[in-house]
Design an enzyme around this catalytic site. Structure first.
Site, short mmCIF file in Angstrom:
data_model
loop_
_atom_site.label_atom_id
_atom_site.label_comp_id
_atom_site.label_asym_id
_atom_site.label_seq_id
_atom_site.Cartn_x
_atom_site.Cartn_y
_atom_site.Cartn_z
N CYS A 1 0.96 -1.28 -0.21
CA CYS A 1 -0.08 -0.14 -0.01
C CYS A 1 0.71 1.41 -0.05
CB CYS A 1 -0.89 0.05 1.09
SG CYS A 1 -1.93 -1.59 1.25
N ASP B 1 -4.88 1.09 -5.28
CA ASP B 1 -3.34 1.15 -5.12
C ASP B 1 -2.59 -0.12 -5.59
OD1 ASP B 1 -4.69 -0.71 -3.16
OD2 ASP B 1 -3.35 0.21 -1.13
#
Length: 542
Positions: free
Chosen positions: A65, A328
């Site tokens: 992330c 993401d």
């Protein structure tokens, strides 16, 4: 950086756009209906795509992330920003979306999280932020603390979600109790197997949506909001109204070998993954049930995203808002017997990207051609998001190109290309022949992969190149970590390594040369295109 915007009422470029950058966390491209997913889980995103532009071959630059979000918000590949993992600090001197938007006169607001670790060189030795990777990227002003980062950090904004639940008569002692997974051995990655104990209108996604709607409603000056939904990131939990929305009988089977031993034979790194319980699919989950829950989570967050779009429309702001929706990174979902996001696998890096800016078409020089419903089938990457946003502001300021915002101060600092031309009907971004992504798996604290594979820290990285024909992977740990090559035409599931096949040698040589050239083009410092001279820069044609 200009801080002016066009106020000439006779100009077609009357108003700067609102910027709404939204991410769903851990959302794979093959779970978007507009791109062919057969499950009815993205009606609102599909409606956005029908009005806007969808980028079918979009890839994130890295995982997990924090690094992937950093690439999106800095416009730089992993090799450029070097925030290689969750917890790796972001160097303070890098240009970022929030700081650039501040310089352009916006007040960028964050709803959710960016998974940023601050530069420790600017913090006091006893500053608690030194040990946190859940700080907002500098430049963002925090909106409502939404609690949507509870899947990765239970000690920050999760409290506000609990307070919100309590205000509505649902009290829980901690966030994992609120999710209904407190009894799980690893609650942050749990598959609940039962509905969460909160109603749908009080879910984390609903809380995030309500907070954002409250902020944008009634605003008449251009605004910039980055909204980050946690779902469908684990824990895999749904409120009762969405639990079982997708039946396990309706999901596709995973892409994997017959057993883990056959999968492990593909590469030493994959064999190591499959020995780590936290990275492999738990046998008790039942893959179909897990996949159905994941798809149902996307359906819930799509519904909440639809509420946000409806609020913009009802408030008369939709036409002036540049909406960018992406993720993401992806999720393995049992493919190659793995979970989470990692390695070289397209399932972890191929993500959706949808954009819509109705007013942008009218501000273009040749803005009579509708781009609604357009699908771009060339490769795009996360590093393109920041240049696109800057270009939209520059265009509204009266510049037909990015010269207004992407000035010489940014020259040489951004790796991506603006995709705005695809929205205005005048594409100018150079077409890529392939997408590249990097993954750095070093472990400076525990040295687990280093010990398992006999590697040094700087040998724990890879770069993947995906063209229409081949997926090739190069490792910094060679020769211990041999290269990989998959012929996507005959082996789209990436199970037959052909890196030592003489018949594949010409194609692999071409891929290796392209990867090297890509690295050379993008390994550069921020001042590389500056020179101490009084001479004027040459024109592009000279």
């Amino acid at each position: 950086m200009t801080q002016q915007h066009n106020s000439d009422p006779s100009s077609p470029n009357l108003r700067r756009p609102n910027v709404l950058l939204v991410t769903f966390d851990q959302w794979r491209a093959d779970h978007l209906g507009f791109l062919g997913c057969p499950l009815p889980i993205t009606p609102n995103v599909d409606a956005l795509a029908a009005d806007g532009v969808t980028f079918a071959k979009h890839h994130t630059a890295t995982a997990p992330c924090g690094p992937s979000r950093t690439s999106m918000l800095t416009g730089r590949y992993l090799m450029g920003h070097r925030a290689v993992n969750n917890g790796t600090p972001l160097s303070a001197e890098l240009p970022t979306l929030p700081r650039l938007m501040q310089a352009a006169g916006y007040d960028p607001v964050l709803f959710g999280y960016t998974d940023t670790t601050l530069d420790p060189r600017l913090l006091a030795p006893n500053d608690p932020r030194r040990s946190s990777w859940e700080q907002p990227m500098p430049g963002f002003r925090s909106g409502a603390a939404t609690g949507d980062d509870v899947g990765v950090n239970v000690n920050t904004a999760a409290d506000t979600w609990l307070e919100w639940l309590a205000e509505h008569g649902h009290r829980f002692s901690d966030v994992w109790s609120a999710y209904g997974v407190a009894d799980q051995s690893d609650p942050s990655s749990a598959l609940a197997g039962r509905p969460g104990p909160y109603p749908a209108e009080l879910s984390p996604a609903a809380h995030l949506t309500d907070s954002t709607i409250e902020y944008v409603r009634g605003r008449r000056e251009p605004w910039c909001a980055h909204v980050t939904y946690l779902q469908p990131h684990p824990p895999f939990v749904l409120p009762e109204e969405w639990f079982g929305f997708i039946d396990a009988a309706d999901v596709a089977s995973p892409n994997r070998s017959a057993d883990r031993a056959a999968e492990a034979a593909i590469h030493p790194l994959l064999a190591t993954f499959l020995l780590i319980p936290q990275l492999t699919e738990p046998s008790e989950w039942g893959n179909a049930g897990w996949r159905a829950t994941y798809a149902s989570m996307i359906a819930e967050v799509d519904h909440q995203f639809g509420r946000l779009l409806d609020a913009l429309d009802a408030d008369g702001q939709a036409d002036d808002t540049l909406v960018i929706l992406t993720s993401d990174h992806g999720e393995q979902l049992g493919d190659h017997w793995l979970r989470h996001k990692l390695g070289w696998f397209p399932e972890s890096y191929h993500v959706p990207l949808v954009m819509r800016w109705p007013a942008g078409l009218r501000t273009s020089a040749g803005g009579n051609e509708s781009t609604s419903g357009k699908v771009v089938d060339t490769f795009t990457e996360h590093v393109d998001v920041l240049p696109t946003i800057l270009d939209a502001v520059a265009l509204a300021d009266g510049s037909p190109t990015a010269t207004g915002l992407m000035s010489s101060e940014l020259d040489g600092q951004l790796d991506g290309h603006s995709l705005l031309g695809h929205l205005t009907g005048e594409p100018t971004a150079p077409s890529r022949s392939a997408a590249h992504w990097e993954w750095d798996f070093r472990d400076p604290v525990n040295r687990l992969p280093e010990a398992a594979l006999g590697l040094q820290l700087d040998q724990c990285s890879l770069v993947a190149r995906r063209s229409d024909e081949w997926l090739t992977v190069t490792f910094s740990g060679a020769p211990t970590m041999p290269p990989l090559a998959f012929d996507l035409a005959s082996d789209p599931t990436c199970h037959l390594d052909r890196s030592n096949d003489p018949d594949a040698a010409p194609a692999l040589l071409e891929a290796a040369r392209d990867t090297l050239a890509w690295r050379l083009r993008n390994t550069r410092g921020p001042l590389v295109n500056h020179l101490a001279t009084t001479a004027q820069p040459a024109s592009p044609t000279e």
